[in-house]
Design an enzyme around this catalytic site. Structure first.
Site, PDB file in Angstrom:
ATOM      1  N   LEU A  35       0.711  -1.082  -0.131  1.00  0.00           N
ATOM      2  CA  LEU A  35       0.019  -0.024  -0.079  1.00  0.00           C
ATOM      3  C   LEU A  35       0.762   1.293  -0.055  1.00  0.00           C
ATOM      4  O   LEU A  35       0.472   2.334   0.531  1.00  0.00           O
ATOM      5  CB  LEU A  35      -0.905  -0.030   1.205  1.00  0.00           C
ATOM      6  CG  LEU A  35      -1.958  -1.259   1.205  1.00  0.00           C
ATOM      7  CD1 LEU A  35      -3.002  -1.086   2.481  1.00  0.00           C
ATOM      8  CD2 LEU A  35      -2.830  -1.344   0.039  1.00  0.00           C
ATOM      9  N   ASN A  37       1.693   3.076  -2.486  1.00  0.00           N
ATOM     10  CA  ASN A  37       1.072   4.089  -3.442  1.00  0.00           C
ATOM     11  C   ASN A  37      -0.403   3.686  -3.951  1.00  0.00           C
ATOM     12  O   ASN A  37      -0.784   3.988  -5.083  1.00  0.00           O
ATOM     13  CB  ASN A  37       2.101   3.874  -4.788  1.00  0.00           C
ATOM     14  CG  ASN A  37       1.736   5.222  -5.674  1.00  0.00           C
ATOM     15  OD1 ASN A  37       1.323   6.089  -5.114  1.00  0.00           O
ATOM     16  ND2 ASN A  37       1.895   4.966  -6.837  1.00  0.00           N
ATOM     17  N   SER A 126       8.173  -2.768 -19.337  1.00  0.00           N
ATOM     18  CA  SER A 126       7.602  -1.327 -19.850  1.00  0.00           C
ATOM     19  C   SER A 126       8.405  -1.144 -21.209  1.00  0.00           C
ATOM     20  O   SER A 126       9.478  -1.506 -21.258  1.00  0.00           O
ATOM     21  CB  SER A 126       7.907  -0.266 -18.668  1.00  0.00           C
ATOM     22  OG  SER A 126       7.986   0.873 -19.626  1.00  0.00           O
ATOM     23  N   THR A 128       9.547   1.296 -21.738  1.00  0.00           N
ATOM     24  CA  THR A 128      10.693   2.036 -21.488  1.00  0.00           C
ATOM     25  C   THR A 128      12.246   1.382 -21.683  1.00  0.00           C
ATOM     26  O   THR A 128      13.106   1.999 -21.990  1.00  0.00           O
ATOM     27  CB  THR A 128      10.748   2.513 -19.834  1.00  0.00           C
ATOM     28  OG1 THR A 128      11.590   3.681 -19.519  1.00  0.00           O
ATOM     29  CG2 THR A 128      11.145   1.438 -18.919  1.00  0.00           C
ATOM     30  N   TYR A 150      14.917   3.664 -13.146  1.00  0.00           N
ATOM     31  CA  TYR A 150      13.601   3.086 -13.091  1.00  0.00           C
ATOM     32  C   TYR A 150      13.524   2.123 -14.341  1.00  0.00           C
ATOM     33  O   TYR A 150      13.401   0.795 -14.187  1.00  0.00           O
ATOM     34  CB  TYR A 150      12.181   3.960 -13.078  1.00  0.00           C
ATOM     35  CG  TYR A 150      11.053   3.509 -14.138  1.00  0.00           C
ATOM     36  CD1 TYR A 150      10.261   2.392 -13.105  1.00  0.00           C
ATOM     37  CD2 TYR A 150      10.851   3.598 -15.422  1.00  0.00           C
ATOM     38  CE1 TYR A 150       9.373   1.987 -13.725  1.00  0.00           C
ATOM     39  CE2 TYR A 150       9.538   2.999 -15.782  1.00  0.00           C
ATOM     40  CZ  TYR A 150       8.587   2.061 -15.065  1.00  0.00           C
ATOM     41  OH  TYR A 150       7.961   1.600 -15.845  1.00  0.00           O
ATOM     42  N   LYS A 154      13.656  -2.291 -14.864  1.00  0.00           N
ATOM     43  CA  LYS A 154      13.118  -3.226 -15.746  1.00  0.00           C
ATOM     44  C   LYS A 154      13.994  -4.132 -16.531  1.00  0.00           C
ATOM     45  O   LYS A 154      13.577  -5.377 -16.663  1.00  0.00           O
ATOM     46  CB  LYS A 154      12.065  -2.291 -16.438  1.00  0.00           C
ATOM     47  CG  LYS A 154      11.096  -1.601 -15.741  1.00  0.00           C
ATOM     48  CD  LYS A 154       9.896  -2.608 -15.187  1.00  0.00           C
ATOM     49  CE  LYS A 154       9.095  -1.878 -14.457  1.00  0.00           C
ATOM     50  NZ  LYS A 154       7.854  -2.746 -13.684  1.00  0.00           N
ATOM     51  N   ASN A 200       2.654  11.953 -14.835  1.00  0.00           N
ATOM     52  CA  ASN A 200       2.145  11.616 -16.132  1.00  0.00           C
ATOM     53  C   ASN A 200       0.733  12.364 -16.819  1.00  0.00           C
ATOM     54  O   ASN A 200       0.210  13.034 -15.941  1.00  0.00           O
ATOM     55  CB  ASN A 200       1.733  10.045 -16.178  1.00  0.00           C
ATOM     56  CG  ASN A 200       2.717   9.243 -15.585  1.00  0.00           C
ATOM     57  OD1 ASN A 200       2.905   8.693 -14.618  1.00  0.00           O
ATOM     58  ND2 ASN A 200       3.845   9.364 -16.477  1.00  0.00           N
TER      59      ASN A 200
HETATM   60  C1  UD1 Z   1       6.644   8.192 -18.380  1.00  0.00           C
HETATM   61  C2  UD1 Z   1       7.837   7.676 -18.310  1.00  0.00           C
HETATM   62  C3  UD1 Z   1       8.304   6.168 -18.681  1.00  0.00           C
HETATM   63  C4  UD1 Z   1       7.220   5.498 -17.691  1.00  0.00           C
HETATM   64  C5  UD1 Z   1       5.898   5.887 -18.092  1.00  0.00           C
HETATM   65  C6  UD1 Z   1       5.065   5.223 -16.872  1.00  0.00           C
HETATM   66  C7  UD1 Z   1       9.294   9.516 -18.514  1.00  0.00           C
HETATM   67  C8  UD1 Z   1      10.302  10.304 -19.700  1.00  0.00           C
HETATM   68  N1  UD1 Z   1       8.775   8.490 -19.157  1.00  0.00           N
HETATM   69  O1  UD1 Z   1       6.264   7.728 -19.861  1.00  0.00           O
HETATM   70  O2  UD1 Z   1       9.500   5.727 -18.493  1.00  0.00           O
HETATM   71  O3  UD1 Z   1       7.063   4.057 -18.250  1.00  0.00           O
HETATM   72  O4  UD1 Z   1       5.722   7.335 -17.780  1.00  0.00           O
HETATM   73  O5  UD1 Z   1       3.550   5.531 -17.051  1.00  0.00           O
HETATM   74  O6  UD1 Z   1       8.762  10.100 -17.685  1.00  0.00           O
HETATM   75  N2  UD1 Z   1       3.109  15.393 -21.109  1.00  0.00           N
HETATM   76  C9  UD1 Z   1       2.804  16.921 -20.886  1.00  0.00           C
HETATM   77  N3  UD1 Z   1       2.516  17.424 -19.864  1.00  0.00           N
HETATM   78  C10 UD1 Z   1       2.457  16.733 -18.390  1.00  0.00           C
HETATM   79  C11 UD1 Z   1       2.642  15.479 -18.475  1.00  0.00           C
HETATM   80  C12 UD1 Z   1       3.057  14.633 -19.759  1.00  0.00           C
HETATM   81  O7  UD1 Z   1       2.905  17.479 -21.939  1.00  0.00           O
HETATM   82  O8  UD1 Z   1       2.135  17.291 -17.566  1.00  0.00           O
HETATM   83  C13 UD1 Z   1       3.345  14.683 -22.239  1.00  0.00           C
HETATM   84  C14 UD1 Z   1       4.964  14.245 -22.284  1.00  0.00           C
HETATM   85  O9  UD1 Z   1       5.870  15.167 -22.821  1.00  0.00           O
HETATM   86  C15 UD1 Z   1       4.799  13.084 -23.170  1.00  0.00           C
HETATM   87  C16 UD1 Z   1       3.203  12.518 -22.908  1.00  0.00           C
HETATM   88  O10 UD1 Z   1       2.606  13.586 -22.555  1.00  0.00           O
HETATM   89  O11 UD1 Z   1       4.887  13.666 -24.528  1.00  0.00           O
HETATM   90  C17 UD1 Z   1       3.042  11.629 -21.998  1.00  0.00           C
HETATM   91  O12 UD1 Z   1       3.933  11.445 -20.985  1.00  0.00           O
HETATM   92  P1  UD1 Z   1       3.706  10.673 -19.728  1.00  0.00           P
HETATM   93  O13 UD1 Z   1       2.206  10.542 -19.329  1.00  0.00           O
HETATM   94  O14 UD1 Z   1       4.548  11.201 -18.744  1.00  0.00           O
HETATM   95  O15 UD1 Z   1       4.253   9.393 -20.133  1.00  0.00           O
HETATM   96  P2  UD1 Z   1       5.513   8.910 -20.779  1.00  0.00           P
HETATM   97  O16 UD1 Z   1       6.778  10.096 -20.708  1.00  0.00           O
HETATM   98  O17 UD1 Z   1       5.330   8.418 -22.197  1.00  0.00           O
END
Ligand code: UD1
Length: 337
Positions: A35, A37, A126, A128, A150, A154, A200
């Site tokens: 728990l 997160n 992932s 990733t 991270y 993986k 995210n």
């Molecule tokens: C991120 C992680 C990835 C991980 C995954 C888990 C990074 C660089 N990568 O992926 O390793 O496996 O989360 O879910 O952190 N964005 C915005 N504004 C925001 C948030 C995101 O513009 O406030 C954009 C990002 O630039 C990206 C897209 O939205 O283009 C998706 O971002 P995000 O949801 O953080 O996922 P990933 O970066 O793909």
């Protein structure tokens, strides 16, 4: 006799949805989660969806005693291993916590599984592990690399699992490489519930739409993509959960195999924001900002192996993801979660 499946990290976003889909498919999920997160009430909400309580053990995967006891007491047949820390930025500042939780935790789990003669595992990997894409779509033969601790955890765990199968063909291992899971169960009663400020995209969109943050920062508008914003392969968490059930059901036919779980379609940040506004009739104010360090322009899957090996493909659209995520956010606000 239903198969009993241990879900490590089963109280989390993805795990709670897998619980539901396992139960729907006639299996019996048992959740082990510390728990760190997630909230205890998620198990009650999962229980309400499936119509009976879910077996839950509060414990840590680094605790061999609790693992062995759980595997034996519940006569576990297979494990779906999701427990782990997952914030990229945090992993850079706290690498030891990431190696300890993710790598050491997985070692303890695999030792306990050997001791209890349980050798079937689906591992939450992932996309990733592909690092910066050399070509798109990403298929499973793409070279592996990573840019942060991270991702390194993986990669290390994938390697450990491959070595394990190499050492003994009694092991059956599926490495599921997820793209970007979003959305929520259609009931709206379970969903992504990160502690603190989300990093995210979708959780942040939800915060802004709910008025809990003033605006979304769009990280980068000058990528070589159709509208300049980052492109990702968003996958509905229920489709992802069903992918785990299929993988678990087919483990007997798998030695050690890595399989992508994605839709094969890329969606830009602005496309996602516009779809969210249209489907839900809400506004998501945003501002364009500089690129976020470590982000790539585009990332999307070739999901064809999942289709041939697991008979699985996604069925839910971006609109479904936006609608279901918003329903969950409204429930969470109403319940004070
Ligand atoms: C991120 C992680 C990835 C991980 C995954 C888990 C990074 C660089 N990568 O992926 O390793 O496996 O989360 O879910 O952190 N964005 C915005 N504004 C925001 C948030 C995101 O513009 O406030 C954009 C990002 O630039 C990206 C897209 O939205 O283009 C998706 O971002 P995000 O949801 O953080 O996922 P990933 O970066 O793909």
């Amino acid at each position: 006799m239903p198969d009993t499946i241990l879900l490590t990290g089963g109280a989390g976003f993805i795990g709670s949805h897998i619980c539901v889909e396992l139960a729907k498919a006639g299996h019996r999920p048992v959740v082990l989660d510390n728990l760190c997160n997630s909230k205890p009430s998620v198990m009650e909400r999962v229980g309400r969806i499936i119509g009976r309580p879910v077996d839950f053990v509060q414990g840590d995967i680094r605790d061999g005693d609790v693992l062995r006891r759980t595997l034996r007491d519940f006569k576990v047949r297979s494990v779906i291993h999701l427990a782990g820390l997952k914030a990229v930025g945090e992993s850079v500042s706290m690498p030891l916590a990431y190696y300890d939780n993710n790598v050491v935790g997985t070692l303890r789990l695999l030792e306990a599984m050997e001791a209890c003669d349980v050798r079937s595992i689906v591992f939450s990997s992932s996309a990733t592990v592909y690092g910066v894409p050399k070509q798109l779509p990403l298929d499973e033969s793409h070279p592996l690399s990573t840019t942060n601790p991270y991702g390194q955890t993986k990669l290390v765990i994938e390697g450990i699992l491959r070595d394990l199968r190499q050492a003994s063909d009694r092991w059956h291992i599926c490495l599921l490489r997820y793209f970007n899971p979003v959305g929520a169960h259609e009931s709206g009663t379970i969903g992504e519930d990160p502690h603190g400020m989300p990093n995210n995209l979708m959780p942040f969109v939800l915060k802004v739409a709910a008025g809990r943050a003033t605006e979304l920062s769009v990280w980068g508008g000058d990528y070589p993509t159709p509208d300049g914003t980052g492109v990702r392969d968003y996958i509905h968490v229920v489709d992802l959960a069903i992918g785990h059930v299929r993988a678990m059901e087919r483990l007997d036919t798998i030695g050690c195999e890595a399989i992508n779980l994605g839709t094969g379609r890329g969606t830009s940040v602005l496309e996602l924001v516009k779809a969210f506004e249209r489907v839900n009739g809400v506004r998501v104010p945003f501002v364009m900002k500089d690129r976020r360090t470590g982000d790539v322009a585009s990332c999307f899957a070739d999901p064809s192996l999942a289709h041939t090996r697991l008979g699985w493909k996604t069925e839910r659209s971006i609109d479904d993801m936006c609608r279901d995520a918003w329903r969950w956010q409204q429930f969470a606000v109403a319940q004070g979660l």
